[in-house]
Write a protein that holds these residues in place. Structure first.
Motif: not given
Length: 130
Positions: A10-34
Motif C-alpha cells: 500500500v505504498d509508492g505509486i499504487v497509493a500515490t495515484v489514488p491520492i492525486v486522482l482524488s484530490l483532482l476530482v475534489a478540486v474540480w467538484a469544489l469549483v463546480a460547487a462554488v
C-alpha cells in the motif's frame, strides 16, 4: 513516525495515484460547487477512475495478505480497505440524488476523505513492519 516498509503493498505509486486522482476530482467538484453547478460528467468519470485505482490498491493488498504478509492492525486495515472501495460509489449515488451544487459538494467532501483513508491504510500496515 516510521515510513512504510519497502515491501508494503500500500505504498509508492499504487497509493500515490489514488491520492492525486482524488484530490483532482475534489478540486474540480469544489469549483463546480462554488459556481453553483450540479455534479457533471467529469466528476462522475473522475469517481469511476478513482474507483478503479482504489480497486487496484485493494487487490494488491489482498494478494500480499494471501502471500503471507500481514498488516500491523488487521481489523483496522481491512476496515479501511472496505471503506476505500465504498467511497466513490457512495459519492456517486449521493451526488445523483442531489443534482444541485450540494451534489458537487458531496463529491468534493468524499474525495477529500479518500486520501486520508489511504494514509491511514498505510499506517495500519506499518505498525508491525508489514
Amino acid at each position: 513516525m516510521t515510513s512504510v516498509g519497502a515491501d508494503s503493498p500500500v505504498d509508492g505509486i499504487v497509493a500515490t495515484v489514488p491520492i492525486v486522482l482524488s484530490l483532482l476530482v475534489a478540486v474540480w467538484a469544489l469549483v463546480a460547487a462554488v459556481r453553483h453547478r450540479p455534479p457533471d460528467r467529469v466528476q462522475f468519470v473522475g469517481l469511476a477512475v478513482l474507483e478503479v485505482a482504489l480497486l487496484v490498491l485493494c487487490v494488491l493488498a489482498l494478494v500480499a495478505v494471501g502471500g503471507g504478509d500481514r498488516p500491523g492492525e488487521p481489523g483496522a486495515f481491512f476496515g479501511y480497505l472496505v471503506t476505500l472501495v465504498c467511497l466513490p460509489p457512495l459519492a456517486w449515488v449521493l451526488a445523483r440524488m442531489e443534482p444541485t451544487r450540494w451534489g458537487s459538494a458531496i463529491v468534493c467532501a468524499v474525495c477529500l476523505v479518500a486520501p486520508v483513508v489511504v494514509v491511514r491504510l498505510q499506517q495500519t500496515w506499518e505498525v508491525l513492519g508489514g
